[in-house]
Design a protein around this motif. Structure first.
Motif, PDB file in Angstrom:
ATOM      1  N   ALA A   1       0.725  -1.317   0.055  1.00 14.43           N
ATOM      2  CA  ALA A   1      -0.053   0.108   0.052  1.00 14.43           C
ATOM      3  C   ALA A   1       0.946   1.250  -0.125  1.00 14.43           C
ATOM      4  CB  ALA A   1      -0.852  -0.055   1.339  1.00 14.43           C
ATOM      5  N   GLY A   2       1.971   1.217   0.741  1.00 16.07           N
ATOM      6  CA  GLY A   2       2.917   2.304   0.686  1.00 16.07           C
ATOM      7  C   GLY A   2       3.457   2.473  -0.636  1.00 16.07           C
ATOM      8  N   ALA A   3       3.674   1.315  -1.291  1.00 15.15           N
ATOM      9  CA  ALA A   3       4.550   1.725  -2.689  1.00 15.15           C
ATOM     10  C   ALA A   3       3.794   2.158  -3.781  1.00 15.15           C
ATOM     11  CB  ALA A   3       4.918   0.009  -3.070  1.00 15.15           C
ATOM     12  N   ALA A   4       2.354   2.101  -3.593  1.00 10.63           N
ATOM     13  CA  ALA A   4       1.247   2.453  -4.429  1.00 10.63           C
ATOM     14  C   ALA A   4       1.252   4.073  -4.683  1.00 10.63           C
ATOM     15  CB  ALA A   4      -0.132   2.091  -4.015  1.00 10.63           C
ATOM     16  N   ALA A   5       1.877   4.677  -3.651  1.00  9.29           N
ATOM     17  CA  ALA A   5       1.909   6.061  -3.794  1.00  9.29           C
ATOM     18  C   ALA A   5       3.246   6.667  -4.460  1.00  9.29           C
ATOM     19  CB  ALA A   5       1.762   6.797  -2.456  1.00  9.29           C
ATOM     20  N   CYS A   6       4.200   5.660  -4.747  1.00 10.46           N
ATOM     21  CA  CYS A   6       5.496   6.047  -5.252  1.00 10.46           C
ATOM     22  C   CYS A   6       5.523   6.326  -6.829  1.00 10.46           C
ATOM     23  CB  CYS A   6       6.658   4.825  -4.914  1.00 10.46           C
ATOM     24  SG  CYS A   6       6.792   4.568  -2.994  1.00 10.46           S
ATOM     25  N   THR A   7       6.519   6.975  -7.182  1.00 16.18           N
ATOM     26  CA  THR A   7       6.568   7.076  -8.542  1.00 16.18           C
ATOM     27  C   THR A   7       7.173   5.778  -9.220  1.00 16.18           C
ATOM     28  OG1 THR A   7       9.030   7.602  -8.624  1.00 16.18           O
ATOM     29  CG2 THR A   7       7.466   9.404  -8.449  1.00 16.18           C
ATOM     30  N   PRO A   8       7.024   5.539 -10.767  1.00 15.46           N
ATOM     31  CA  PRO A   8       7.600   4.380 -11.198  1.00 15.46           C
ATOM     32  C   PRO A   8       9.023   4.267 -10.935  1.00 15.46           C
ATOM     33  CG  PRO A   8       6.182   5.364 -12.719  1.00 15.46           C
ATOM     34  CD  PRO A   8       6.392   6.301 -11.457  1.00 15.46           C
ATOM     35  N   THR A   9       9.811   4.952 -10.966  1.00 15.90           N
ATOM     36  CA  THR A   9      11.369   5.046 -10.525  1.00 15.90           C
ATOM     37  C   THR A   9      11.493   4.492  -9.235  1.00 15.90           C
ATOM     38  OG1 THR A   9      11.939   6.926 -12.088  1.00 15.90           O
ATOM     39  CG2 THR A   9      13.283   6.052 -10.308  1.00 15.90           C
ATOM     40  N   GLN A  10      10.425   4.825  -7.962  1.00 15.95           N
ATOM     41  CA  GLN A  10      10.671   4.317  -6.833  1.00 15.95           C
ATOM     42  C   GLN A  10      10.199   3.143  -6.709  1.00 15.95           C
ATOM     43  OE1 GLN A  10       8.532   7.589  -5.150  1.00 15.95           O
ATOM     44  NE2 GLN A  10      10.290   8.793  -4.561  1.00 15.95           N
ATOM     45  N   GLN A  11       9.049   2.707  -7.419  1.00 18.77           N
ATOM     46  CA  GLN A  11       8.602   1.525  -7.381  1.00 18.77           C
ATOM     47  C   GLN A  11       9.577   0.514  -7.775  1.00 18.77           C
ATOM     48  OE1 GLN A  11       4.819   1.790  -9.297  1.00 18.77           O
ATOM     49  NE2 GLN A  11       3.610   2.354  -7.427  1.00 18.77           N
ATOM     50  N   GLY A  12      10.313   0.655  -8.968  1.00 18.20           N
ATOM     51  CA  GLY A  12      11.091  -0.019  -9.868  1.00 18.20           C
ATOM     52  C   GLY A  12      12.344  -0.367  -8.797  1.00 18.20           C
ATOM     53  N   ALA A  13      12.785   0.467  -8.093  1.00 14.63           N
ATOM     54  CA  ALA A  13      13.983   0.619  -7.175  1.00 14.63           C
ATOM     55  C   ALA A  13      13.811  -0.339  -6.075  1.00 14.63           C
ATOM     56  CB  ALA A  13      14.481   2.137  -6.601  1.00 14.63           C
ATOM     57  N   ALA A  14      12.463  -0.164  -5.393  1.00 23.02           N
ATOM     58  CA  ALA A  14      11.981  -1.008  -4.380  1.00 23.02           C
ATOM     59  C   ALA A  14      11.990  -2.492  -4.851  1.00 23.02           C
ATOM     60  CB  ALA A  14      10.818  -0.495  -3.740  1.00 23.02           C
ATOM     61  N   ILE A  15      11.277  -2.684  -6.084  1.00 22.09           N
ATOM     62  CA  ILE A  15      11.017  -4.045  -6.223  1.00 22.09           C
ATOM     63  C   ILE A  15      12.464  -4.564  -6.812  1.00 22.09           C
ATOM     64  CG2 ILE A  15       9.841  -5.448  -8.007  1.00 22.09           C
ATOM     65  CD1 ILE A  15       7.684  -3.368  -7.820  1.00 22.09           C
ATOM     66  N   GLY A  16      12.991  -3.859  -7.488  1.00 14.88           N
ATOM     67  CA  GLY A  16      14.350  -4.527  -7.923  1.00 14.88           C
ATOM     68  C   GLY A  16      15.356  -4.642  -6.648  1.00 14.88           C
ATOM     69  N   GLY A  17      15.329  -4.001  -5.759  1.00 17.05           N
ATOM     70  CA  GLY A  17      16.101  -4.214  -4.585  1.00 17.05           C
ATOM     71  C   GLY A  17      15.817  -5.329  -3.631  1.00 17.05           C
ATOM     72  N   VAL A  18      14.582  -5.584  -3.574  1.00 18.95           N
ATOM     73  CA  VAL A  18      14.167  -6.627  -2.852  1.00 18.95           C
ATOM     74  C   VAL A  18      14.432  -7.858  -3.400  1.00 18.95           C
ATOM     75  CG1 VAL A  18      12.166  -7.868  -2.044  1.00 18.95           C
ATOM     76  CG2 VAL A  18      12.238  -5.299  -1.491  1.00 18.95           C
ATOM     77  N   GLY A  19      14.164  -7.982  -5.004  1.00 19.70           N
ATOM     78  CA  GLY A  19      14.336  -9.197  -5.846  1.00 19.70           C
ATOM     79  C   GLY A  19      15.634  -9.423  -5.936  1.00 19.70           C
ATOM     80  N   GLY A  20      16.686  -8.485  -6.064  1.00 16.41           N
ATOM     81  CA  GLY A  20      17.950  -8.663  -6.188  1.00 16.41           C
ATOM     82  C   GLY A  20      18.758  -9.102  -4.817  1.00 16.41           C
TER      83      GLY A  20
END
Length: 90
Positions: free
Chosen positions: A13-32
């Motif tokens: 829910a917190g990530a829904a308010a982020c920009t695509p750049t921030q969402q990509g960084a968060a998802i990429g960081g967790v996945g990586g």
């Protein structure tokens, strides 16, 4: 595991308010981090390196997907060029 299931909806829910750049960084960081921890001999080192690499890659991909109000046009000779989109064009 139960704590993770309780916290995960809050994070999403917190990530829904982020920009695509921030969402990509968060998802990429967790996945990586997850992949790095799984394949490395030292799981902590692998998670740190994988998380950093994933965050950078995710941010770049997210940035590329953001609208920059630029449109791609093709002239009469088939050449492509980028310029500002017309007013009101989304």
């Amino acid at each position: 595991m139960k704590k993770l299931l309780l916290v995960l909806p809050l994070v999403l829910a917190g990530a829904a308010a982020c920009t695509p750049t921030q969402q990509g960084a968060a998802i990429g960081g967790v996945g990586g981090a997850a992949i790095g921890a799984a394949v490395a001999n030292d799981s902590v080192e692998g998670a740190v390196i994988g998380g950093a690499a994933g965050a950078i890659a995710g941010a770049l991909i997210g940035r590329a997907s953001e609208g920059s109000n630029q449109c791609v046009y093709r002239d009469q000779y088939g050449r492509r060029y980028t310029a500002a989109c017309p007013r009101g064009y989304y």
